[in-house]
Design a protein around this motif. Structure first.
Motif, PDB file in Angstrom:
ATOM      1  N   VAL A 118      -0.160   1.193   2.515  1.00 31.56           N
ATOM      2  CA  VAL A 118      -1.087   0.991   1.404  1.00 31.56           C
ATOM      3  C   VAL A 118      -1.306  -0.491   1.127  1.00 31.56           C
ATOM      4  N   ALA A 119      -0.284  -1.327   1.365  1.00 31.31           N
ATOM      5  CA  ALA A 119      -0.398  -2.757   1.043  1.00 31.31           C
ATOM      6  C   ALA A 119      -1.573  -3.442   1.741  1.00 31.31           C
ATOM      7  N   PRO A 120      -1.732  -3.316   3.073  1.00 34.14           N
ATOM      8  CA  PRO A 120      -2.887  -3.966   3.705  1.00 34.14           C
ATOM      9  C   PRO A 120      -4.220  -3.375   3.268  1.00 34.14           C
ATOM     10  N   ALA A 121      -4.242  -2.079   2.974  1.00 32.93           N
ATOM     11  CA  ALA A 121      -5.477  -1.465   2.478  1.00 32.93           C
ATOM     12  C   ALA A 121      -5.835  -2.042   1.120  1.00 32.93           C
ATOM     13  N   THR A 122      -4.821  -2.240   0.281  1.00 33.89           N
ATOM     14  CA  THR A 122      -5.066  -2.809  -1.044  1.00 33.89           C
ATOM     15  C   THR A 122      -5.610  -4.231  -0.942  1.00 33.89           C
TER      16      THR A 122
END
Length: 336
Positions: free
Chosen positions: A200-204
């Protein structure tokens, strides 16, 4: 989707002698069945985490392992066996001896991956014995601040006006972050483009920079960006609000009944694990989640303690798995 007494003998010795006497009356087979429960646990217990260290599931496992060790007066050791979206560690536990010394800390991928990836190669309903639900917590729908939609109803209306134009980033194909999107699309007849990321971190980060418009993630993962105004929350994925985001509406309040998606944490054992061992572990879970330090930690992690019986966990897992299977079929998803 849509839970030592004083005296000549110690209590432990008394239990062992009672079990031995009863077993001698019932025969060799009964003795073998009784012995494990009477002495359990008499050595270290492994809790397998099917994901890499540092993930939310790993953090929960380490908290639970520490506190179970204190409650049951033995060592509970976390062992990470990551790979194949959690399938490698899950398969390992499915094939482990059913003696209570190898357990699996599961989260939502336990059911979503089994429901959506044929290569998962495990059956969450047939190969495992439910031990106990630990906690649950919703995800939160979040959007780029420039998106001309600030509610779920406005998002759906925009998606209908511009089919396929909106981009949504998930933590990976087949995970709960992916399937919650497919559930929304199935219920609303919309088309939003899914872009899988490695977490989720890179998508965020891509959402903040404007490369994509939408994500869902756990509240602790997205809360710092919500607080500093980098992203805007639209709704939590559950049917009721989260105390961690009291100003953000639920899906039910947003006009979407029947959508109640939560991430969960639970312990499972290999199928065939003696019922007495399961009951002992379940009772310990109830004690752990009531500890003040655990209550405080759960609040910080935006999850609610949800202890229940093994049977209730079994019902929860079955309902979650079958609901996601229905979504996969309705959307004709082909994930490998």
């Amino acid at each position: 989707m849509n839970v030592k007494s004083p005296g000549t003998l110690s209590r432990r010795h008394a239990l062992l002698l009672s079990a031995s006497a009863a077993a001698s009356l019932m025969g060799p087979a009964a003795a073998l069945a009784q012995a494990p429960a009477a002495s359990y646990p008499d050595r270290a217990v492994k809790i397998i985490v099917p994901f890499a260290p540092g993930a939310g599931t790993d953090a929960m496992a380490r908290l639970v392992a520490q506190k179970l060790g204190e409650v049951m007066n033995t060592s509970f050791v976390v062992d990470n066996k990551a790979g194949a979206s959690g399938a490698i560690g899950t398969q390992y536990v499915a094939q482990a001896p059913a003696d209570g010394y190898t357990l699996l800390l599961v989260a939502s991928p336990f059911t979503t991956v089994a429901a959506s990836l044929p290569s998962a190669n495990y059956d969450p309903l047939q190969q495992f014995a439910p031990v106990g639900l630990i906690a649950t917590g919703p995800l939160v729908w979040a959007a780029n601040t420039k998106l001309p939609a600030s509610t779920m109803q406005e998002l759906v209306a925009l998606a209908r006006q511009k089919p396929g134009v909106l981009n949504y980033g998930s933590a990976g194909a087949g995970g709960v972050n992916h399937l919650v999107l497919e559930l929304l699309k199935a219920r609303t007849g919309t088309y939003i483009t899914h872009i899988p990321y490695r977490g989720v971190a890179p998508a965020t980060m891509d959402m903040i920079s404007g490369q994509i418009e939408l994500v869902t993630g756990t509240i602790p993962a997205l809360l710092p960006f919500i607080k500093n105004g980098s992203i805007k929350p639209l709704a939590v994925t559950s049917a009721r609000r989260s105390s961690a985001l009291p100003g953000v509406p639920s899906m039910l309040e947003s006009g979407f009944s029947g959508i109640d998606v939560v991430n969960y944490f639970a312990l499972m054992a290999p199928r065939g694990t003696p019922a007495a061992i399961i009951e002992s572990l379940n009772a310990a879970i109830h004690k752990v989640v009531a500890l003040p330090e655990v209550v405080t930690r759960f609040k910080a992690d935006a999850v609610d303690a949800m202890p229940g019986s093994p049977a209730q966990l079994g019902q929860f897992i079955e309902a979650d798995y079958r609901a996601w299977r229905n979504v996969v079929k309705a959307q004709n998803l082909k994930i490998e």
